[in-house]
Design an enzyme around this catalytic site. Structure first.
Site, PDB file in Angstrom:
ATOM      1  N   VAL A 101       0.827  -1.210   0.000  1.00 39.00           N
ATOM      2  CA  VAL A 101       0.000   0.000   0.000  1.00 39.00           C
ATOM      3  C   VAL A 101       0.859   1.256   0.000  1.00 39.00           C
ATOM      4  CG1 VAL A 101      -0.289   0.226   2.527  1.00 39.00           C
ATOM      5  CG2 VAL A 101      -2.087   1.043   0.983  1.00 39.00           C
ATOM      6  N   GLY A 319      -5.695  -6.662   0.482  1.00 43.46           N
ATOM      7  CA  GLY A 319      -6.190  -5.713   1.471  1.00 43.46           C
ATOM      8  C   GLY A 319      -5.246  -4.532   1.587  1.00 43.46           C
ATOM      9  N   GLU A 320      -5.126  -3.989   2.784  1.00 44.84           N
ATOM     10  CA  GLU A 320      -4.257  -2.844   3.089  1.00 44.84           C
ATOM     11  C   GLU A 320      -4.756  -1.536   2.478  1.00 44.84           C
ATOM     12  OE1 GLU A 320      -0.219  -3.518   1.894  1.00 44.84           O
ATOM     13  OE2 GLU A 320      -0.019  -5.394   3.011  1.00 44.84           O
ATOM     14  N   GLY A 321      -5.703  -1.603   1.541  1.00 43.02           N
ATOM     15  CA  GLY A 321      -6.094  -0.426   0.776  1.00 43.02           C
ATOM     16  C   GLY A 321      -5.488  -0.412  -0.614  1.00 43.02           C
TER      17      GLY A 321
END
Length: 360
Positions: A101, A319-321
């Protein structure tokens, strides 16, 4: 039923989009040197942004991704391929700029804000936003993940972070997560709020094998049977089978919506938070932009429950953005089209012929 007045005020503050700005944006788009609607989703995003910001050609300002981090007691049940110790280790990786990210955010010109809302470790770093509610959730297979008050407080933390970002000039906020075991909690939320079975909701998460996947699904069923979350009460579901980072992200979404700021939803965990936010404040959906369709099994169903269509399909499940940050340039492109593209009039280009001429 809501027990927190501050949360009630945030939910009540989520207003409809500005209809006049949407109509003006639509008229402007139709005057640009292209066939009407030919830029597809970019035009839809442009109109949505106009309605959110209350101006036909909005200025989005700075961009940020809020990475909420927390641990999950359900990891005791062996539902993940990775140990719980990875959560605090990854938080340090975020702070040092070494995670995916971080790389993608630098590429997109966005800031990464990492929040400890429930990591099961003592973390001390000036770069970390520390809002720890508790040291991770309890094991939902043995009892409620947290109290209702803790879930509400986590939502409020997220809402206040969104409000601070808007005050600091951020006009585009993305959701991100870190928490080993959080696909289990997200799957449980989908199972209850989506009225489905754990076999449909729960996927492989960190890459578990078929045997452990069946075990994970059984753990979710056990947690739901034990805790009996009320599908008509999103906060009850969140507190009994959810996670602190999921609650925090739901708050980020609600806070962004209250302050008329678009919020870009990442993958499976962020979408579970978005579903909670949508059930708490249905109008908040209009402020959400779904970035991508995750490879995680239940994500399409989650987006369907919310009523969102993803911009990208990249077979991602980190995930993580990461997926949300990848969508930033596309969203900015929609604004640039509005600001920089010539109209038929000022470019001296002939527009479409009237229908009667075409028929003649």
């Amino acid at each position: 039923m809501m027990s927190n007045n501050r949360l009630e005020q945030i939910i009540a503050g989520v207003a409809p989009l500005d209809k006049r700005s949407i109509e003006e944006a639509a008229r402007h788009l139709d005057q640009l040197t292209k066939p009407p609607g030919s830029l597809g989703r970019l035009e839809e995003v442009a109109k949505q942004l106009a309605g959110i910001r209350g101006e036909p050609i909005p200025d989005l300002g700075k961009k940020a991704v809020v990475v909420m981090a927390a641990d999950h007691g359900v990891c005791e049940e062996g539902v993940s391929a990775y140990p719980a110790e990875v959560t605090p280790q990854m938080v340090l990786n975020f702070l040092n700029g070494g995670a995916a990210v971080n790389v993608l955010s630098r590429h997109a010109g966005a800031d990464v804000l990492c929040v400890d809302i429930g990591v099961n470790a003592e973390l001390s770093d000036s770069r970390l936003r520390s809002h720890k509610i508790r040291m991770g959730t309890a094991n939902m297979a043995k009892g409620p993940a947290m109290t209702r008050e803790e879930a509400e407080e986590a939502v409020l933390v997220g809402a206040e972070i969104a409000a601070e970002l808007v005050r600091d000039g951020y006009g585009l906020i993305a959701t991100g997560d870190m928490g080993i075991g959080n696909t289990t909690a997200s799957s449980a939320i989908l199972t209850v709020l989506g009225g489905t079975d754990a076999a449909e909701a729960a996927g492989r998460g960190t890459g578990i094998d078929e045997e452990r996947l069946r075990h994970k699904q059984a753990v979710i069923r056990q947690a739901i049977e034990l805790n009996r979350p009320d599908a008509a009460d999103p906060m009850d579901v969140l507190s009994k089978v959810g996670g602190l980072e999921i609650a925090g992200l739901a708050g980020v979404i609600l806070g962004a919506a209250k302050h008329r700021c678009p919020v870009v939803i990442d993958g499976f965990i962020s979408s579970a938070a978005a579903l909670v936010a949508a059930r708490l404040a249905p109008l908040s959906v209009r402020y959400m932009i779904a970035s991508h369709l995750s490879q995680e099994q239940g994500h399409a169903r989650l987006l369907e429950e919310i009523g969102l269509i993803p911009m990208l399909v990249m077979d991602m499940r980190l995930g993580e953005g990461t997926g949300a940050v990848l969508a930033f340039p596309l969203i900015e492109a929609a604004v640039k089209i509005m600001k920089e593209m010539a109209t038929f009039a000022n470019a001296g280009v002939s527009g479409a012929l009237p229908a009667e001429q075409l028929q003649g």
